[in-house]
Design a protein around this motif. Structure first.
Motif, PDB file in Angstrom:
ATOM      1  N   LYS A  38      39.837  40.857  36.667  1.00 52.06           N
ATOM      2  CA  LYS A  38      38.873  40.737  37.763  1.00 52.06           C
ATOM      3  C   LYS A  38      39.180  41.730  38.898  1.00 52.06           C
ATOM      4  CE  LYS A  38      39.932  36.390  38.441  1.00 52.06           C
ATOM      5  NZ  LYS A  38      41.032  36.297  37.436  1.00 52.06           N
ATOM      6  N   SER A  39      40.423  41.722  39.362  1.00 53.46           N
ATOM      7  CA  SER A  39      40.779  42.618  40.476  1.00 53.46           C
ATOM      8  C   SER A  39      40.700  44.072  40.032  1.00 53.46           C
ATOM      9  CB  SER A  39      42.184  42.293  40.991  1.00 53.46           C
ATOM     10  OG  SER A  39      42.226  40.990  41.531  1.00 53.46           O
ATOM     11  N   SER A  40      41.028  44.334  38.767  1.00 51.21           N
ATOM     12  CA  SER A  40      40.949  45.702  38.248  1.00 51.21           C
ATOM     13  C   SER A  40      39.504  46.173  38.209  1.00 51.21           C
ATOM     14  CB  SER A  40      41.552  45.770  36.843  1.00 51.21           C
ATOM     15  OG  SER A  40      42.880  45.306  36.859  1.00 51.21           O
ATOM     16  N   ALA A 157      34.877  40.653  47.729  1.00 49.02           N
ATOM     17  CA  ALA A 157      35.807  39.663  48.262  1.00 49.02           C
ATOM     18  C   ALA A 157      36.659  39.152  47.097  1.00 49.02           C
ATOM     19  CB  ALA A 157      35.045  38.521  48.919  1.00 49.02           C
ATOM     20  N   ASP A 158      37.966  39.449  47.126  1.00 52.04           N
ATOM     21  CA  ASP A 158      38.873  39.064  46.045  1.00 52.04           C
ATOM     22  C   ASP A 158      39.620  37.801  46.456  1.00 52.04           C
ATOM     23  OD1 ASP A 158      40.566  38.854  43.884  1.00 52.04           O
ATOM     24  OD2 ASP A 158      41.259  40.931  43.965  1.00 52.04           O
ATOM     25  N   GLU A 159      39.219  36.669  45.909  1.00 51.12           N
ATOM     26  CA  GLU A 159      39.785  35.361  46.263  1.00 51.12           C
ATOM     27  C   GLU A 159      39.936  35.204  47.778  1.00 51.12           C
ATOM     28  OE1 GLU A 159      42.795  33.878  43.613  1.00 51.12           O
ATOM     29  OE2 GLU A 159      42.533  35.615  42.318  1.00 51.12           O
ATOM     30  N   PRO A 160      38.814  35.333  48.511  1.00 47.67           N
ATOM     31  CA  PRO A 160      38.887  35.364  49.974  1.00 47.67           C
ATOM     32  C   PRO A 160      39.364  34.058  50.588  1.00 47.67           C
ATOM     33  CG  PRO A 160      36.602  35.165  49.259  1.00 47.67           C
ATOM     34  CD  PRO A 160      37.419  35.423  48.036  1.00 47.67           C
TER      35      PRO A 160
HETATM   36 MG    MG Z   1      43.154  39.316  40.871  1.00 48.01          MG
END
Ligand code: MG
Ligand code: ATP
Length: 218
Positions: A38-40, A157-160
């Motif tokens: 996901k973050s990638s 927004a990454d796990e905000p």
């Molecule tokens: Mg991640």
């Protein structure tokens, strides 16, 4: 589009054959187990990482062919990012933190616009506070204001809400969705929380670097 990182023999295929079209203004949740990419995927879509293969077209720009500097210029004013750890600059006040993207873009009215953006996230009376003088939820609101102040076309927004208690997390997401609705920007939210994902118009699920589900709200 593919993404592989690291040098052989430790090279890892992180994203494998991602094929994705997103309509401007859409809200998209990225769900999936830890390590699914996901973050990638966010890093590639946000122009922080160049894909190893394929193309990534954002607002008519081919991110795959831009240089590092070209990517930095492309991100400026186009892309806003909110992360789990708020990443505010500790030596700057809330107002100064929010003004940074505008100052980088050479905007003359950076501080006035930063003040307006802070007011929009309910922090009009905290502009002179330093990050250590703010609660976690307040710091994340400053981070949201900073991400949105330059009116980016794309917001990530990454796990905000990952570092916030449940109630504060809901407030933060209400704020993010309200600002998204007001701006018309495309919003990507990475989350482990299915209830949060369900607030997005579209939910994309990743597993092992591939898209395994892609649903739109009815
Ligand atoms: Mg991640
Ligand atoms: N720079 C790197 N070099 C090698 N492998 C990497 C690198 N960055 C990430 N990875 C690997 O890529 C995979 C996907 O990582 P990513 O951070 O995108 O997952 P994620 O879905 O965001 O997970 P989480 O929910 O835990 O944040 C993981 O297996 C990770 O170890």
């Amino acid at each position: 589009m593919t993404l592989s990182l690291g040098k052989p023999p430790a090279r890892v295929d992180i994203l494998r054959g991602i094929d994705l079209d997103v309509v401007a203004g859409e809200s998209v949740a990225l769900l999936g187990p830890s390590g699914s990419g996901k973050s990638s995927l966010m890093a590639v879509l946000a122009g922080l990482e160049r894909p190893s293969g394929g193309t990534v077209t954002v607002a008519g720009l081919d991110f795959a062919t831009l240089s590092e500097d070209g990517l930095a210029v492309a991100r400026r004013g186009r892309i806003g990012i909110v992360l789990q750890a708020f990443h505010l600059l500790p030596t700057m006040t809330a107002l100064e933190n929010v003004a940074v993207p505008l100052e980088l873009a050479g905007e003359p009215d950076a501080f006035a616009r930063a003040a307006t953006e802070l007011a929009a996230v309910g922090l009009a009376d905290r502009t002179g506070h330093y990050p250590t003088q703010l609660s976690g939820g307040e710091q994340q609101r400053v981070a949201i204001a900073r991400a949105l102040v330059a009116r980016p076309a794309l917001v990530f927004a990454d796990e905000p809400t990952g570092n916030l208690d449940t109630a504060t997390g809901v407030t933060i997401m209400d704020m993010l969705f309200a600002r998204h609705a007001a701006s018309g920007a495309t919003l990507f939210v990475i989350t482990h929380d299915p209830a949060l994902a369900a607030r997005c118009a579209r939910v994309i699920e990743l597993a092992d670097g591939r898209i395994v589900a892609d649903r739109r709200a009815a």
